[in-house]
Design an enzyme around this catalytic site. Sequence first.
Site, mmCIF file in Angstrom:
data_model
loop_
_atom_site.group_PDB
_atom_site.id
_atom_site.type_symbol
_atom_site.label_atom_id
_atom_site.label_comp_id
_atom_site.label_asym_id
_atom_site.label_seq_id
_atom_site.Cartn_x
_atom_site.Cartn_y
_atom_site.Cartn_z
ATOM 1 N N TRP A 375 9.462 48.208 34.186
ATOM 2 C CA TRP A 375 10.468 47.132 34.245
ATOM 3 C C TRP A 375 9.803 45.770 34.449
ATOM 4 O O TRP A 375 10.436 44.741 34.253
ATOM 5 C CB TRP A 375 11.464 47.394 35.391
ATOM 6 N N ASP A 376 8.531 45.778 34.830
ATOM 7 C CA ASP A 376 7.764 44.538 34.969
ATOM 8 C C ASP A 376 7.990 43.642 33.750
ATOM 9 O O ASP A 376 8.105 42.419 33.863
ATOM 10 C CB ASP A 376 6.254 44.835 35.042
ATOM 11 N N GLU A 505 9.912 50.675 46.590
ATOM 12 C CA GLU A 505 9.570 52.099 46.497
ATOM 13 C C GLU A 505 9.216 52.720 47.845
ATOM 14 O O GLU A 505 8.811 53.881 47.904
ATOM 15 C CB GLU A 505 8.420 52.290 45.498
HETATM 16 C C1 BGC Z 1 5.619 48.763 41.812
HETATM 17 C C2 BGC Z 1 6.592 48.857 40.669
HETATM 18 C C3 BGC Z 1 5.900 48.384 39.407
HETATM 19 C C4 BGC Z 1 4.618 49.145 39.159
HETATM 20 C C5 BGC Z 1 3.838 48.622 37.975
HETATM 21 C C6 BGC Z 1 4.376 49.543 41.471
HETATM 22 O O1 BGC Z 1 3.445 49.395 42.495
HETATM 23 O O2 BGC Z 1 6.192 49.253 42.990
HETATM 24 O O3 BGC Z 1 7.722 48.073 40.925
HETATM 25 O O4 BGC Z 1 6.760 48.543 38.332
HETATM 26 O O5 BGC Z 1 3.800 49.020 40.292
HETATM 27 O O6 BGC Z 1 3.457 47.313 38.182
#
Ligand code: BGC
Length: 789
Positions: A375-376, A505
């Site tokens: 989603w970035d 997360e």
């Molecule tokens: C983050 C996610 C992100 C992913 C890739 C993870 O550490 O918690 O939100 O999409 O990294 O950058």
Amino acid sequence: MKTLNNYLAIDEDKQWILSQDQLTHLSEGVIETLFSLGNGTLGTRGTSGYESDITQPECEGTYINGSYIRETIEYDESAYGFAQFNNKMMQAFNTKAIEISSENEVFKPHSIGKRHVNLHQASYHEVLQLHSDSGKEIKLHITRFVCQHQQNMMINHYQIEAVNFSGKLQITSSIRGSDSTSQNSNDPRIGNLSMIDKLHCLESLSTPEYAFLLHQLSDPKSLMIAATSHQFEQKNKHIKISSNSKNVLTEQFEVELTDNKVTFSKYSLYLCPQTLTSNNQQQNAPVDEQALITQAREELLCAKNLGYQENLQLHQQLMNDFWQDSDVIIEGHDQHQLAIRLNMLHLTMSAGKDGQRNIAAKGLTGPGYDGHYFWDSEIYIIPYFIYTQPDVAKSLLSYRFNSLAKAKSRATEMGHEQGALFPWRTISGEECSSFFPAGTAQYHINAAIAYAVRQYFKASDDWQFIWDEGAELVIETARLWPSLGHFNKNNSNRFCIDTVTGPDEYTALVNNNYYTNSMAKIHLSFAIELINKLSVNNEIRCNLLLTKLNLSIEELNIWKEIAERMYLPHQAEQNISPQDDSFLDKKPWDFIGTPKDKYPLLLNFHPLVIYRHQVLKQADVILANFLQDDEVDIRLKRNNLAFYEPITTHDSTLSACTHSLAYSETGNHQAAFDYFDDTVLTDLNNLHNNSHYGVHTAAMSGSWMCITQGFAGLRIRDNYASFQPNLPKQWQGLRFKLKLLGCQVELTLSRGQITYQLLSGKQFSLKHYQQDYLLTELEPTLHIAIDED
Ligand code: BGC
């Protein structure tokens, strides 16, 4: 006012040059990452162009964005609907390094070479002093660029200079399968792109004209070719060297080194035809081997016909155009100036530009996260492209459109009667997250895609895209929300969404995650608004679209009701927004008792331990509040910041930029600046201690957002843009350009004044704080004095 630098680069300008001397605080692996080059399709790490023990890379890598191999995910305890396959970004063969010898004596470097990257030209430069055991000395200059004008091509240019020796030289040059990557680790962020055992060599050829290795991949069934061609300015003799390995092809050239330098170019061409649009996840349309070989040869010979200088010029012209539109000039802070340019360059070098590939969380700079897209792209990266290279923003959205069929079948697999569920992480469009609590459960990816369509449409007014792809993306993703929640009798019949994970997360599988609920509300409201707009724009076409998508009035009414009755958690006593139904009841995390070396928490505590506490990995409510824009009262935003900031670890690099944006919006300029500093320097200073496996593209783009949407306060409204500029007191000036509403405008902030300038387009409406203005072709410039306290 101090004069701001010119947009055009001067070669020696230190604000365009990232050299090894400036990076002594970083390890070799991080430098390789920062020195990477790419063009959105092809990328290569900034490893040495000379093969020796001293110049041995920490992590070799040349990558093809959008191409991948597919591997079965092994679970000891599997269950229905778990992701079945991982995708790994294609790690292509290394063609960069050469070795030079004379009379069976190999030249070795005294030390690692002097290296730098020219950010304006997107080129890598290396100079090495080489010597042989018997005391012969030569100097080697290497220039490398990944062509902006030819998506499949990289060119390495070598120049050998005599120091104390003249005579015959043998130059050994190869195409080599690289199997290096990261060590085994519990760090889920480290990827592993070792894949040589998955590639089956079909054919190899070496002629004076060109050479290649052709490989077959079994899943997805496709071919990959790495082909090279050398172009000497001097007479040379070509010798093929046989090798025991099918994954190495070595050639040798003999040349005479006299007082004149020996100069040659190596053209490297990579093709790995795989397309997204194929509905069958296993197979891509078969490509004829001979056709691929012919294509590789023709493209190589075509580049060779142009020659090195002409190719360099074409490449530089595109880089010039890019910087003309995108450069951000910061006066008074050299490190920030260099960092923002580095960040913008990596974004453009990493983003797919043909609707078939997206932008990986680590760009094209390393194996991290196996090269997956998250989603970035939509929440953090597309905003940068919307305002600087709108075509790239569109192509990133088209990538999602092109994988819609897979998202629909995933929704069906997950038990939803209709709609599309986009994968949390992927390359091919299939779900690759093997840890569903922090993967598939992040349903907010659907809202992120719709939000990006909304922002792109608002800024570009691109009806063609909306009709062709955008509307369908918004509608199919919206369809999932009704089946993810219910009107809850125990909660005044509000619409509640259960068992999802928000952006943070460190909390998983909760009911009524504030971020998810508020984004779903925005998503559904936008879907309804969009359909109304389409109907006004062309009623017949709109009806045809709704019929094609089988979207009924009843379904629309349900969306409307859900959007109106969406439950957004609120705690009245403190006037804050609880992150979810259970968050405030959890035990606070013991921050005082957690030593520094226990961060990031994800590497030191089992997820369940983390989930039981009030502790955040990254912005959640704070991000929602930023995206909700003026729909949320500023006091609530301030209270939320005061509550969540002290319990946020920022273990994710997506967090600092969000905090900078939030502090800018709520008027704490020092905090906004400090968080910007943490964002913009994420990779240049390796702040998260993991840049060796790739840059952080979301943070890179986040740093651009901090400047434009934070410090300058850019917001896009219906038919105008609003600004609330506040030049950080640590800077003397700031200048940047934006493309929006059919115009290009430039903002120049200095101490005490802002200038808005219409560079192209007929007229541009803007709001500066509370005041409305109009820039026109006749009166394109507006100066406004700013009171500084
Ligand atoms: C983050 C996610 C992100 C992913 C890739 C993870 O550490 O918690 O939100 O999409 O990294 O950058």
